[in-house]
Write a protein that holds these residues in place. Structure first.
Motif, PDB file in Angstrom:
ATOM      1  N   ALA A 205       1.204  -1.056  -0.606  1.00 52.08           N
ATOM      2  CA  ALA A 205      -0.420  -0.148  -0.192  1.00 52.08           C
ATOM      3  C   ALA A 205       0.721   1.367   0.009  1.00 52.08           C
ATOM      4  CB  ALA A 205      -0.673   0.469   1.078  1.00 52.08           C
ATOM      5  N   ARG A 206       0.339   2.649  -0.859  1.00 52.55           N
ATOM      6  CA  ARG A 206       0.681   3.754  -0.521  1.00 52.55           C
ATOM      7  C   ARG A 206      -0.239   4.367  -0.830  1.00 52.55           C
ATOM      8  NH1 ARG A 206       4.861   4.730  -5.788  1.00 52.55           N
ATOM      9  NH2 ARG A 206       3.083   3.895  -6.393  1.00 52.55           N
ATOM     10  N   PHE A 207       0.635   5.532   0.438  1.00 53.70           N
ATOM     11  CA  PHE A 207      -0.689   6.826   0.469  1.00 53.70           C
ATOM     12  C   PHE A 207       0.009   7.951   0.340  1.00 53.70           C
ATOM     13  CE2 PHE A 207      -3.799   9.503   2.216  1.00 53.70           C
ATOM     14  CZ  PHE A 207      -4.969   8.526   2.510  1.00 53.70           C
ATOM     15  N   VAL A 215       4.211  20.380   9.387  1.00 56.67           N
ATOM     16  CA  VAL A 215       4.689  20.960  11.027  1.00 56.67           C
ATOM     17  C   VAL A 215       5.220  19.772  11.814  1.00 56.67           C
ATOM     18  CG1 VAL A 215       3.609  21.925  13.061  1.00 56.67           C
ATOM     19  CG2 VAL A 215       2.061  22.767  11.291  1.00 56.67           C
ATOM     20  N   ASN A 216       3.958  18.982  11.864  1.00 59.14           N
ATOM     21  CA  ASN A 216       4.838  17.673  12.439  1.00 59.14           C
ATOM     22  C   ASN A 216       4.815  16.285  11.549  1.00 59.14           C
ATOM     23  OD1 ASN A 216       5.609  15.396  14.643  1.00 59.14           O
ATOM     24  ND2 ASN A 216       5.395  16.815  16.162  1.00 59.14           N
ATOM     25  N   PRO A 217       6.536  16.206  10.930  1.00 61.27           N
ATOM     26  CA  PRO A 217       5.611  14.686  10.065  1.00 61.27           C
ATOM     27  C   PRO A 217       5.135  13.525  10.516  1.00 61.27           C
ATOM     28  CG  PRO A 217       7.884  16.800   8.883  1.00 61.27           C
ATOM     29  CD  PRO A 217       6.898  17.390  11.203  1.00 61.27           C
ATOM     30  N   ARG A 218       6.463  13.312  11.868  1.00 63.24           N
ATOM     31  CA  ARG A 218       5.657  11.268  12.506  1.00 63.24           C
ATOM     32  C   ARG A 218       4.205  11.490  12.805  1.00 63.24           C
ATOM     33  NH1 ARG A 218      10.429   9.632  15.075  1.00 63.24           N
ATOM     34  NH2 ARG A 218       9.049   8.114  15.169  1.00 63.24           N
ATOM     35  N   MET A 219       4.131  12.692  13.771  1.00 61.26           N
ATOM     36  CA  MET A 219       2.377  12.912  13.678  1.00 61.26           C
ATOM     37  C   MET A 219       1.764  12.680  12.559  1.00 61.26           C
ATOM     38  SD  MET A 219       1.647  14.940  16.808  1.00 61.26           S
ATOM     39  CE  MET A 219       1.193  16.832  15.793  1.00 61.26           C
ATOM     40  N   ILE A 220       2.131  12.972  11.502  1.00 63.47           N
ATOM     41  CA  ILE A 220       0.931  12.926   9.894  1.00 63.47           C
ATOM     42  C   ILE A 220       0.904  11.081   9.458  1.00 63.47           C
ATOM     43  CG2 ILE A 220       1.327  13.368   7.463  1.00 63.47           C
ATOM     44  CD1 ILE A 220       2.056  15.877   8.396  1.00 63.47           C
ATOM     45  N   GLU A 221       2.464  11.162  10.129  1.00 64.23           N
ATOM     46  CA  GLU A 221       2.900   9.572   9.285  1.00 64.23           C
ATOM     47  C   GLU A 221       1.991   8.465  10.119  1.00 64.23           C
ATOM     48  OE1 GLU A 221       7.148   8.448   9.070  1.00 64.23           O
ATOM     49  OE2 GLU A 221       7.156  10.052   7.464  1.00 64.23           O
ATOM     50  N   ILE A 269       3.481   9.120   1.271  1.00 63.06           N
ATOM     51  CA  ILE A 269       3.693  10.137   0.958  1.00 63.06           C
ATOM     52  C   ILE A 269       3.565  12.070   1.531  1.00 63.06           C
ATOM     53  CG2 ILE A 269       4.346  10.924  -1.020  1.00 63.06           C
ATOM     54  CD1 ILE A 269       4.037   8.420  -2.142  1.00 63.06           C
ATOM     55  N   ILE A 270       4.204  12.358   2.228  1.00 62.21           N
ATOM     56  CA  ILE A 270       3.997  13.723   2.535  1.00 62.21           C
ATOM     57  C   ILE A 270       3.825  14.956   1.734  1.00 62.21           C
ATOM     58  CG2 ILE A 270       4.529  15.033   4.142  1.00 62.21           C
ATOM     59  CD1 ILE A 270       4.996  13.363   5.851  1.00 62.21           C
ATOM     60  N   ILE A 271       2.585  15.306   0.931  1.00 62.50           N
ATOM     61  CA  ILE A 271       2.670  16.586  -0.064  1.00 62.50           C
ATOM     62  C   ILE A 271       2.889  18.071   0.954  1.00 62.50           C
ATOM     63  CG2 ILE A 271       1.814  17.482  -2.197  1.00 62.50           C
ATOM     64  CD1 ILE A 271       2.466  14.129  -2.940  1.00 62.50           C
ATOM     65  N   GLU A 272       3.310  18.335   0.151  1.00 58.47           N
ATOM     66  CA  GLU A 272       3.196  19.535   1.021  1.00 58.47           C
ATOM     67  C   GLU A 272       3.124  20.603   0.093  1.00 58.47           C
ATOM     68  OE1 GLU A 272       5.980  20.884   4.799  1.00 58.47           O
ATOM     69  OE2 GLU A 272       7.597  19.664   3.050  1.00 58.47           O
ATOM     70  N   GLY A 286      -7.138  14.848  10.152  1.00 53.25           N
ATOM     71  CA  GLY A 286      -7.465  13.830  10.689  1.00 53.25           C
ATOM     72  C   GLY A 286      -8.074  12.877   9.482  1.00 53.25           C
ATOM     73  N   GLU A 287      -9.380  13.240   9.265  1.00 52.14           N
ATOM     74  CA  GLU A 287     -10.685  12.514   8.541  1.00 52.14           C
ATOM     75  C   GLU A 287      -9.665  12.042   6.689  1.00 52.14           C
ATOM     76  OE1 GLU A 287     -14.826  13.366  10.584  1.00 52.14           O
ATOM     77  OE2 GLU A 287     -13.261  14.902   9.508  1.00 52.14           O
ATOM     78  N   PRO A 288      -9.371  13.175   6.345  1.00 51.37           N
ATOM     79  CA  PRO A 288      -9.099  12.384   5.503  1.00 51.37           C
ATOM     80  C   PRO A 288      -7.837  10.804   4.444  1.00 51.37           C
ATOM     81  CG  PRO A 288      -8.741  14.844   4.875  1.00 51.37           C
ATOM     82  CD  PRO A 288      -8.779  14.384   6.473  1.00 51.37           C
ATOM     83  N   VAL A 289      -6.905  11.175   5.752  1.00 50.17           N
ATOM     84  CA  VAL A 289      -6.305   9.641   5.824  1.00 50.17           C
ATOM     85  C   VAL A 289      -7.197   8.355   5.281  1.00 50.17           C
ATOM     86  CG1 VAL A 289      -4.326  10.911   6.257  1.00 50.17           C
ATOM     87  CG2 VAL A 289      -5.476   9.898   7.943  1.00 50.17           C
ATOM     88  N   THR A 290      -8.231   8.852   6.254  1.00 48.40           N
ATOM     89  CA  THR A 290      -9.240   7.341   5.430  1.00 48.40           C
ATOM     90  C   THR A 290     -10.339   7.252   4.200  1.00 48.40           C
ATOM     91  OG1 THR A 290      -9.444   7.570   8.031  1.00 48.40           O
ATOM     92  CG2 THR A 290     -10.946   6.003   7.424  1.00 48.40           C
ATOM     93  N   ILE A 291     -10.662   8.348   3.971  1.00 45.23           N
ATOM     94  CA  ILE A 291     -11.434   8.557   2.535  1.00 45.23           C
ATOM     95  C   ILE A 291     -10.973   7.173   1.740  1.00 45.23           C
ATOM     96  CG2 ILE A 291     -13.047   9.695   1.101  1.00 45.23           C
ATOM     97  CD1 ILE A 291     -12.762  11.865   3.492  1.00 45.23           C
ATOM     98  N   PRO A 292     -10.099   7.289   0.947  1.00 48.67           N
ATOM     99  CA  PRO A 292      -9.952   6.850  -0.479  1.00 48.67           C
ATOM    100  C   PRO A 292      -9.481   5.136  -0.015  1.00 48.67           C
ATOM    101  CG  PRO A 292      -8.390   7.127   0.343  1.00 48.67           C
ATOM    102  CD  PRO A 292      -9.092   8.586   1.845  1.00 48.67           C
TER     103      PRO A 292
END
Length: 332
Positions: A205-207, A215-221, A269-272, A286-292
């Motif tokens: 899987a890739r996201f 602001v905080n890449p580790r938390m985003i991951e 993959i974090i897109i800035e 918070g919610e977008p990372v679940t939708i697709p």
């Protein structure tokens, strides 16, 4: 027989309440007697990392150490309303309120430093490392602690409010600007489908997630990991099994959730692409990372066995039933 397939899904998500509903956050910044800074904001932490981001935004704006900030939240007696921990809005909305309050606080600090240092203007004053000093002469400075000791009555504080841009959609034309900002996501998965048992295994899987500014890449991951597993669970496992209004799977022995044995490492993959109206460009995710996730898995299942599953969760019995139905139709 094991068959493999790949699936892709993309989504966009409008953060905040939307559709013209008042979306307001408030924040207070206060100088303590010990020279540290308190942030008062009614933003609830539900595991999304809001408390960490709030402190980071304040520290960056005030140009001070994180250790010199004390956050007060989830306390309705002392904190102003910052809206709900919903709609992926806290980083954007409440982060903006904190940033605005800190900027006003800086101006108040400069005005007080001007008075203490007997200056005739606040021009050239810099706020950094819990001090206010003249840019041309760092010897002419006053610490936050000294400023606090010069406050005789009341609190030395600043307040700010931020309202997100949202316009109610026209009921006749369907036009409008219900949300701002939007964030974008893409998910790709590869699955193996066992056509004898109906079991689906995710093998890769890739996201990719648009975050505005990380602001905080580790938390985003971590958020991407959690969102993916929730989407996977929603797609393949979780089934309330409601019959005549009654939840039949009312205990965890029946209501299945994925364990660590069912999950995999995800390529994140974090897109800035900084959002101009956001605090330091950061959007909420918070919610977008679940939708697709579920659509991507379903597309991968279709690619593997050429059968479209239209009802969730895509449990083994549903996949076997769908395969039998296709086979029966082919024989007609």
């Amino acid at each position: 027989m094991i068959k493999r397939g790949k699936g892709l899904a993309i989504s966009y998500y409008g953060t905040g309440y939307g559709n013209g509903y008042p979306d307001v956050s408030n924040a207070i910044v206060r100088l303590n007697k010990d020279g540290k800074v308190s942030i008062f904001v009614g933003g609830t932490e539900v595991g999304q990392g809001a408390k960490t981001v709030f402190v980071q935004i304040a520290a960056e704006t005030l140009n001070i150490n994180i250790e010199d900030i004390i956050l007060y939240s989830e306390d309705t007696i002392n904190t102003p309303d910052a809206g709900t921990a919903a709609a992926s809005r806290q980083t954007y909305n409440t982060g903006n309120a904190i940033k605005l309050a800190c900027e006003k606080f800086i101006e108040e600090l400069k005005a007080k430093a001007k008075e203490i240092l007997n200056l005739d203007s606040t021009e050239g004053l810099i706020v950094s490392d819990s001090n206010v000093y003249l840019n041309s002469s760092k010897n002419d400075k006053v610490s936050f602690l000294e400023i606090a000791s010069n406050v005789k009555n009341g609190f030395f504080e600043s307040q700010a409010s931020f309202t997100a841009h949202t316009v109610e959609m026209d009921v006749e034309t369907g036009q409008g600007e219900p949300y701002w900002p939007y964030t974008f996501s893409a998910c790709e998965v590869e699955v193996e489908v066992n056509t004898l048992t109906g079991i689906v295994n995710i093998i890769h899987a890739r996201f990719a997630q648009d975050v505005g500014k990380a602001v905080n890449p580790r938390m985003i991951e971590g958020q991407i990991d959690g969102g993916f597993y929730m989407g996977q669970s929603y797609c393949l496992f979780e089934d309330l099994n409601i019959v005549d209004g009654k939840i039949m799977n009312n205990k965890y022995s029946k209501y299945l959730l994925p364990t660590s044995m069912d999950t995999i490492d995800i390529d994140k993959i974090i897109i800035e692409d900084p959002e101009s109206t956001a605090p330091f460009g950061a959007k909420g995710i918070g919610e977008p990372v679940t939708i697709p996730v579920a659509p991507a898995i379903l597309n991968a299942i279709y690619d593997a066995i050429n059968v479209r599953i239209n009802e969730l969760p895509a449990t083994p019995d549903k996949i076997i039933s769908a395969l039998k139905k296709v086979k029966s139709e082919d024989q007609l």
